[in-house]
Design an enzyme around this catalytic site. Structure first.
Site: not given
Ligand code: DGL
Length: 280
Positions: A18, A80, A201
């Site tokens: 994302s 993600c 993230h």
């Molecule tokens: N980096 C993503 C994850 O692993 C998405 C974070 C997001 O867009 O809320 O969940």
């Protein structure tokens, strides 16, 4: 097969997130498998995904996968957790057979769960993730299937992704939210010895997360795990490996401003990166 797909000429490996989080996976994949070509796509314009509904995450993720397929990728990694939790299975089971049954989309949850028994000593697992990932119970279900004796405690941290996307990872505000969420998690199970960073993230906050945890808690971030799992997948699927080009290049696409993305990605990847803005 959809008309926009290129014929079966080899292409780069697609890596999707994302936003910036997927870079934490891409970096380790590039270190582990430096010879392949990669195409990274961050949907920064629509991040965060973690607070969005199942339908929306599925729709956005499918758009991104189709986009990467149309750029020539045969293999796409959903770097993600939210997309892996909410969209991967439907894409694999319902969409791929119609789009092109020979292409593959892989996620990050299963490889993470697979290695848990090598990491935990007491079987008490903590998970921090987006509200979407935690509500999906994907980790609880996978861990329940693979390691039924483990005790799993999951906690959603809705503020952490916005902190990363807004580059606030070292501020007192970030520290406040990280300490608060870790405290809530440990109040539920003080014996957690392994904490899964169940959002790509979160490694960008890892110093703060480690500082908020008692000594001895193992922090499991997914980059190396996913990179090892991809290497193993390509070894076991030489047909797919042959459809991934060798060249050692990495290209970056973002749905938001390219300069902003390039700045962040250059810092994170440790060399200058020039992203291109695209519309899905
Ligand atoms: N980096 C993503 C994850 O692993 C998405 C974070 C997001 O867009 O809320 O969940």
């Amino acid at each position: 097969m959809f008309p926009e797909l290129l014929p079966a000429v080899p292409g780069p490996i697609g890596v999707f997130d994302s936003g910036f989080g997927g870079l934490t996976i891409l970096r380790d994949i590039c270190r582990r498998l430096p010879d392949y070509d990669y195409l990274f796509l961050g949907d920064n314009a629509r991040a965060p995904y973690g607070t969005r509904s199942f339908d929306v995450v599925y729709r956005f993720t499918l758009q991104a996968v189709r986009y990467l397929f149309a750029q020539g990728c045969h293999l796409v990694i959903l770097a993600c957790n939210t997309a892996s939790a909410k969209a991967l299975r439907t894409i694999q089971q319902c969409d791929l057979p119609a789009i092109d049954p020979s292409r593959r989309v892989l996620g990050v949850i299963r490889p993470t769960v697979e290695i848990l028994s090598e990491r935990t000593r007491n079987g008490h697992i903590g998970i921090v993730g987006t509200p979407g990932t935690v509500a999906s119970r994907s980790y609880d279900i996978e861990i329940g299937k693979m390691h039924p004796d483990m005790r799993v405690t999951a906690h959603a941290c809705p503020m952490w992704v916005p902190l990363v996307e807004n580059r606030e990872t070292t501020t007192p505000g970030a520290r406040y939210f990280v300490e608060r969420d870790i405290r809530v998690l440990l109040d539920v199970d003080p014996d957690i010895d392994t904490l899964i960073l169940g959002c790509t993230h979160y490694p960008l906050l890892s110093d703060m997360i480690r500082a908020a945890l008692p000594a001895g808690v193992d922090v499991l971030s997914q980059g190396r795990v996913v990179a090892d799992s991809l290497a193993d997948y390509l070894r076991r699927h030489p047909d797919m490996a042959a459809r991934c080009t060798i060249g050692g290049t990495v290209r970056y696409l973002t749905t938001e401003n390219a300069d902003r993305f390039s700045e962040m990605a250059s810092m994170f990847m440790g060399h200058p990166v020039q992203a291109v803005q695209v519309e899905l």
